[in-house]
Write a protein that holds these residues in place. Structure first.
Motif, mmCIF file in Angstrom:
data_model
loop_
_atom_site.group_PDB
_atom_site.id
_atom_site.type_symbol
_atom_site.label_atom_id
_atom_site.label_comp_id
_atom_site.label_asym_id
_atom_site.label_seq_id
_atom_site.Cartn_x
_atom_site.Cartn_y
_atom_site.Cartn_z
ATOM 1 N N ALA A 195 0.835 -1.208 0.000
ATOM 2 C CA ALA A 195 0.000 0.000 0.000
ATOM 3 C C ALA A 195 0.863 1.249 0.000
ATOM 4 C CB ALA A 195 -0.939 -0.015 1.197
ATOM 5 N N ALA A 196 1.905 1.261 0.825
ATOM 6 C CA ALA A 196 2.803 2.417 0.871
ATOM 7 C C ALA A 196 3.450 2.651 -0.487
ATOM 8 C CB ALA A 196 3.861 2.216 1.946
ATOM 9 N N ASP A 197 3.884 1.575 -1.135
ATOM 10 C CA ASP A 197 4.543 1.710 -2.431
ATOM 11 C C ASP A 197 3.584 2.152 -3.533
ATOM 12 O OD1 ASP A 197 6.869 0.973 -1.213
ATOM 13 O OD2 ASP A 197 6.826 -1.115 -1.906
ATOM 14 N N CYS A 198 2.284 2.013 -3.285
ATOM 15 C CA CYS A 198 1.279 2.455 -4.258
ATOM 16 C C CYS A 198 0.750 3.856 -3.952
ATOM 17 C CB CYS A 198 0.115 1.466 -4.297
ATOM 18 S SG CYS A 198 0.551 -0.179 -4.904
ATOM 19 N N GLY A 199 1.322 4.527 -2.952
ATOM 20 C CA GLY A 199 0.918 5.900 -2.642
ATOM 21 C C GLY A 199 -0.204 6.021 -1.637
ATOM 22 N N VAL A 200 -0.554 4.939 -0.951
ATOM 23 C CA VAL A 200 -1.619 4.967 0.054
ATOM 24 C C VAL A 200 -1.074 5.573 1.345
ATOM 25 C CG1 VAL A 200 -3.055 3.501 1.538
ATOM 26 C CG2 VAL A 200 -2.894 3.034 -0.929
ATOM 27 N N THR A 201 -1.839 6.468 1.962
ATOM 28 C CA THR A 201 -1.405 7.105 3.202
ATOM 29 C C THR A 201 -2.114 6.572 4.441
ATOM 30 O OG1 THR A 201 -2.995 8.913 2.927
ATOM 31 C CG2 THR A 201 -0.784 9.233 2.006
ATOM 32 N N ALA A 202 -3.211 5.818 4.268
ATOM 33 C CA ALA A 202 -3.886 5.218 5.422
ATOM 34 C C ALA A 202 -4.680 4.001 4.964
ATOM 35 C CB ALA A 202 -4.808 6.215 6.110
ATOM 36 N N VAL A 203 -4.674 2.976 5.793
ATOM 37 C CA VAL A 203 -5.490 1.779 5.576
ATOM 38 C C VAL A 203 -6.705 1.912 6.485
ATOM 39 C CG1 VAL A 203 -5.603 -0.725 5.841
ATOM 40 C CG2 VAL A 203 -3.542 0.353 4.885
ATOM 41 N N VAL A 204 -7.894 1.900 5.882
ATOM 42 C CA VAL A 204 -9.121 2.260 6.598
ATOM 43 C C VAL A 204 -9.959 1.021 6.890
ATOM 44 C CG1 VAL A 204 -11.238 3.623 6.495
ATOM 45 C CG2 VAL A 204 -9.119 4.541 5.520
ATOM 46 N N LEU A 205 -10.179 0.755 8.170
ATOM 47 C CA LEU A 205 -11.098 -0.301 8.606
ATOM 48 C C LEU A 205 -12.375 0.361 9.127
ATOM 49 C CD1 LEU A 205 -8.576 -2.763 10.317
ATOM 50 C CD2 LEU A 205 -9.218 -2.570 7.900
ATOM 51 N N TRP A 206 -13.026 -0.225 10.101
ATOM 52 C CA TRP A 206 -14.279 0.355 10.602
ATOM 53 C C TRP A 206 -14.526 -0.120 12.024
ATOM 54 C CZ3 TRP A 206 -13.741 -3.372 6.907
ATOM 55 C CH2 TRP A 206 -14.250 -4.648 7.207
ATOM 56 N N ARG A 207 -15.301 0.687 12.773
ATOM 57 C CA ARG A 207 -15.684 0.333 14.148
ATOM 58 C C ARG A 207 -17.122 -0.168 14.229
ATOM 59 N NH1 ARG A 207 -13.656 4.264 19.058
ATOM 60 N NH2 ARG A 207 -11.609 3.301 19.352
#
Length: 267
Positions: A195-207
């Motif tokens: 994800a970092a190498d693809c330009g993602v700045t946050a991995v989003v889950l849910w509560r």
């Protein structure tokens, strides 16, 4: 010129100038096409919140923070909520299987700041529907090309899934998403590296998640709290429509004294 005639001339000039002056109506300032898309009331004068099954209008979201959550880390952080005292929650939608055109109307009329996490193989030829959602304020984010379970896949495979969808979304919408949601909400360290190498700045889950049976929680107190990220997943059974599920969720959000914020303003 006599005084009565002078007064009449002044009034006539003022009327002429007011007729030629640009409108100060805020809807007219948007332009005719934009104004045509805004419907403050239905044909019978019904306000939008009632038309979409709410008992009261949504409270305005607070002004976005001047300094969003700092995400400058080697690997993108994994978040299921945003640390904030603002009384907001965030609505996120997965996959892209449901393409009800009336949901576009709902998002527009209620000005819902929703986030759409799209999977290419699920969206299929329906990207135009999501372009319509983007045009009324929804944001588009990454949910992989083919929706595989990521843990255990080699780095090359995970990178292909994430970067491949980044490219698809860039070509379709002109944006490269910053946020990524792994399918099924599961990931490993390789996922974060890819994800970092693809330009993602946050991995989003849910509560919390909105299901056909109501809201389910990942926390022991079983209630919505400020900053919670909520998943509205696709309905794989013949259950309530996306609009109906969203309206039920919004009523619960309001009952909790909260409103809906834009996730991208906080991350």
């Amino acid at each position: 010129m006599s005084r009565p005639r002078a007064t009449a001339a002044v009034l006539a000039a003022a009327l002429l100038l007011s007729a030629c002056a640009p409108s100060v109506d805020p809807i007219e300032r948007l332009g005719r096409k934009a104004a045509d898309r805004v419907h403050p009331h239905g044909p019978s004068g019904e306000p939008p919140y009632r038309r979409w099954g709410l008992t009261a209008p949504l409270s305005p979201a607070p002004r976005p923070p001047l300094h969003p959550l700092s995400l400058h880390t080697a690997l993108p952080p994994v978040v299921d909520h945003v640390p904030t005292s603002d009384r907001v929650v965030f609505l996120t939608y997965d996959d892209g299987a449901e393409k009800d055109p009336r949901f576009v109307d709902m998002v527009r009329e209620l000005r819902l700041p929703v986030s759409m996490f799209l999977t290419d193989s699920v969206v299929g030829p329906g990207y135009g529907h999501f372009a319509g959602l983007q045009s009324v304020g929804a944001s588009v984010q990454n949910h992989t090309l083919d929706h595989p379970a990521m843990p255990g896949l080699p780095y090359a495979g995970q990178r292909a899934e994430i970067c491949g969808q980044q490219e698809k979304l860039k070509s379709r919408f002109g944006i490269r998403p910053r946020l990524f949601r792994p399918p099924y909400g599961i990931y490993d360290t390789t996922t974060l590296r890819a994800a970092a190498d693809c330009g993602v700045t946050a991995v989003v889950l849910w509560r919390a998640a909105m299901t056909p049976d109501g809201v389910t929680y990942r926390t022991a107190d079983r209630q919505l709290r400020p900053g919670d990220i909520i998943l509205v997943g696709p309905d794989e059974a013949l259950g309530p429509t996306l609009r109906t599920r969203t309206a039920r969720l919004l009523r619960q959000v309001q009952a909790s004294g909260l409103t809906v914020g834009r996730l991208e303003d906080y991350l």
